[in-house]
Scaffold this active site. Sequence first.
Site, mmCIF file in Angstrom:
data_model
loop_
_atom_site.group_PDB
_atom_site.id
_atom_site.type_symbol
_atom_site.label_atom_id
_atom_site.label_comp_id
_atom_site.label_asym_id
_atom_site.label_seq_id
_atom_site.Cartn_x
_atom_site.Cartn_y
_atom_site.Cartn_z
ATOM 1 N N HIS A 52 -27.355 12.573 17.098
ATOM 2 C CA HIS A 52 -26.541 11.868 18.413
ATOM 3 C C HIS A 52 -26.882 12.742 19.649
ATOM 4 O O HIS A 52 -27.289 13.784 19.537
ATOM 5 C CB HIS A 52 -25.129 11.898 18.047
ATOM 6 C CG HIS A 52 -24.426 13.191 17.744
ATOM 7 N ND1 HIS A 52 -24.459 13.811 16.639
ATOM 8 C CD2 HIS A 52 -23.708 14.138 18.710
ATOM 9 C CE1 HIS A 52 -23.987 15.119 16.899
ATOM 10 N NE2 HIS A 52 -23.519 15.122 17.921
ATOM 11 N N GLU A 87 -23.714 21.544 24.354
ATOM 12 C CA GLU A 87 -23.323 22.174 23.331
ATOM 13 C C GLU A 87 -24.339 23.311 22.670
ATOM 14 O O GLU A 87 -25.517 23.172 22.956
ATOM 15 C CB GLU A 87 -23.326 21.127 22.019
ATOM 16 C CG GLU A 87 -22.896 21.564 20.813
ATOM 17 C CD GLU A 87 -22.443 20.232 19.945
ATOM 18 O OE1 GLU A 87 -22.703 19.039 20.270
ATOM 19 O OE2 GLU A 87 -21.777 20.635 18.794
ATOM 20 N N HIS A 107 -29.489 15.698 18.864
ATOM 21 C CA HIS A 107 -29.330 16.837 17.936
ATOM 22 C C HIS A 107 -28.859 16.396 16.621
ATOM 23 O O HIS A 107 -28.028 15.522 16.405
ATOM 24 C CB HIS A 107 -28.756 18.030 18.444
ATOM 25 C CG HIS A 107 -27.345 17.591 19.201
ATOM 26 N ND1 HIS A 107 -26.967 17.051 20.174
ATOM 27 C CD2 HIS A 107 -26.187 18.046 18.532
ATOM 28 C CE1 HIS A 107 -25.880 16.661 20.419
ATOM 29 N NE2 HIS A 107 -25.268 17.340 19.293
ATOM 30 N N HIS A 115 -24.957 13.772 23.681
ATOM 31 C CA HIS A 115 -23.531 14.026 24.511
ATOM 32 C C HIS A 115 -24.211 13.667 25.943
ATOM 33 O O HIS A 115 -25.171 14.390 26.329
ATOM 34 C CB HIS A 115 -22.707 15.266 24.324
ATOM 35 C CG HIS A 115 -22.705 15.371 22.903
ATOM 36 N ND1 HIS A 115 -21.864 14.823 22.263
ATOM 37 C CD2 HIS A 115 -22.923 16.575 22.184
ATOM 38 C CE1 HIS A 115 -21.807 15.399 20.835
ATOM 39 N NE2 HIS A 115 -22.694 16.440 20.993
#
Length: 363
Positions: A81, A88, A127, A83
């Site tokens: 997925h 992150e 990632h 973001h």
Amino acid sequence: MRFSSFTSYALLAPLAACSSIWVTEVPDYVRPYAIPQYQGRAVSIGDQVYRFPVTGPASGGAFTLLGTNAPASTSLGVLPHLHERHYENFFNFKGRFQLWSQYGNETQQTRILGPGDYGGVPENTIHTFQILDPDTEMTGIICPGGFEDLFYALANANYTSSTLSPYNPYPSNASSTPSASVISQLTSFDVYAELSFVERSDAVNGAAPNGSVWRTGANAISSDSIHGAFIAKDYGPKYLYSGPAKGSYQVIQPFVTGLQSAGNYTLSTITLDKGSSATAPTLSFPGHAAFEVLDGKVIVNMLNETVELLSGDVVFIPGNTTYSYYGGVAYNKFLHISQGEVGLDVTMMADSISWDSPVWPTS
Ligand SMILES: *[C@@H]1O[C@H](CO)[C@@H](O)[C@H](O)[C@H]1NC(C)=O
Ligand SMILES: *[C@@H]1O[C@H](CO)[C@@H](O)[C@H](O)[C@H]1NC(C)=O
Ligand SMILES: *[C@@H]1O[C@H](CO)[C@@H](O)[C@H](O)[C@H]1NC(C)=O
Ligand SMILES: *[C@@H]1O[C@H](CO)[C@@H](O)[C@H](O)[C@H]1NC(C)=O
Ligand SMILES: *[C@@H]1O[C@H](CO)[C@@H](O)[C@H](O)[C@H]1NC(C)=O
Ligand SMILES: *[C@@H]1O[C@H](CO)[C@@H](O)[C@H](O)[C@H]1NC(C)=O
Ligand SMILES: CC(=O)N[C@H]1CO[C@H](CO)[C@@H](O)[C@@H]1O
């Protein structure tokens, strides 16, 4: 010996009870606090246990600091997925995990991370990860704060342990990987499933593509805010800071500075020798900050109270709070996260000398 350790415990308990800084639950508003390792709310997602020593509410929305404790797994810990609005960072606290990442149509990267290794996943980078060793702990630093809401939503249950066990040694055999249909419905949490991503399985010596520098030479931090970097422990850039106290040293190893975070935060490790309260400088920075101790003992004074932090303990220091800190034993190290681009780490780096060792001079 048994009697004397009982006595000191009995003495410490009422002292801790008087502390205004130590907490056992993370506050839901901005205030100075310290939380011991493995305390505070924990949730289970399959056999993974997630804890949140700093949350969005506790940091005024600046960042989330979380820990994932889990046994080895033969599956991905989450389906691939990205973001769109959260940066992150994956740091290995202990054990081993593998991280895969790909930005746009660029070459897919993977690394196997051991203790002290780091991997950065900026916005829009696909990632996924897999836990490889028993008793693995991933430390996640996610900016801005509030991302913990995703894990609360995905949780199968709250995790509790009267013995503060990192995770349940008896596997539940529940999947730790939310299904494709679940992961596809998480866009309100800023999770965009990338189900066509196929993780490469050709890592050699913990890295792919072939030829990646991974414990074979220096790792640079990213040169922009678009790409994440993989930095093996002690192979990244290093800065030696010798503060006002002569003979007192700190080695700063940055993972993210204002350049990589578009001015939003900084992230580094700081290794320091044994200091003393008499020579620890008084500090204050505009942004909120947190330390997670990785090694040794870090002693922090704020609000006229002294707290001693050991491995896994976290202290949260609100912006503009006056504080000081020093190393409590011979070798001390902590992870440092700071809101904005003028935190403790970059301030010391600006006043450092060029240095190429993770340890400090002998005198
Ligand atoms: C990757 O994507 C960019 C932007 O869409 C495009 O310009 C470039 O040609 C692509 N490169 C490859 C190797 O497909
Ligand atoms: C889990 O803990 C949170 C906060 O501590 C609480 O609000 C929630 O109701 C708990 N959930 C369950 C299923 O017990
Ligand atoms: C999980 O699987 C293991 C191995 O098959 C089994 O021994 C164990 O009883 C299972 N646990 C549960 C909670 O079903
Ligand atoms: C990796 O690259 C080296 C040097 O070019 C080569 O000798 C080796 O065979 C390659 N390994 C794989 C698995 O491709
Ligand atoms: C700390 O103690 C000093 C001296 O007792 C006092 O003047 C000061 O207000 C205290 N500061 C805080 C933040 O409590
Ligand atoms: C700290 O003070 C500065 C200057 O007044 C201000 O810009 C900043 O927002 C403050 N920090 C926090 C976290 O409130
Ligand atoms: C997620 C986040 O806070 N992003 C901010 C990072 O910094 C840039 C530039 O200051 C802002 O525009 C973003 O909103």
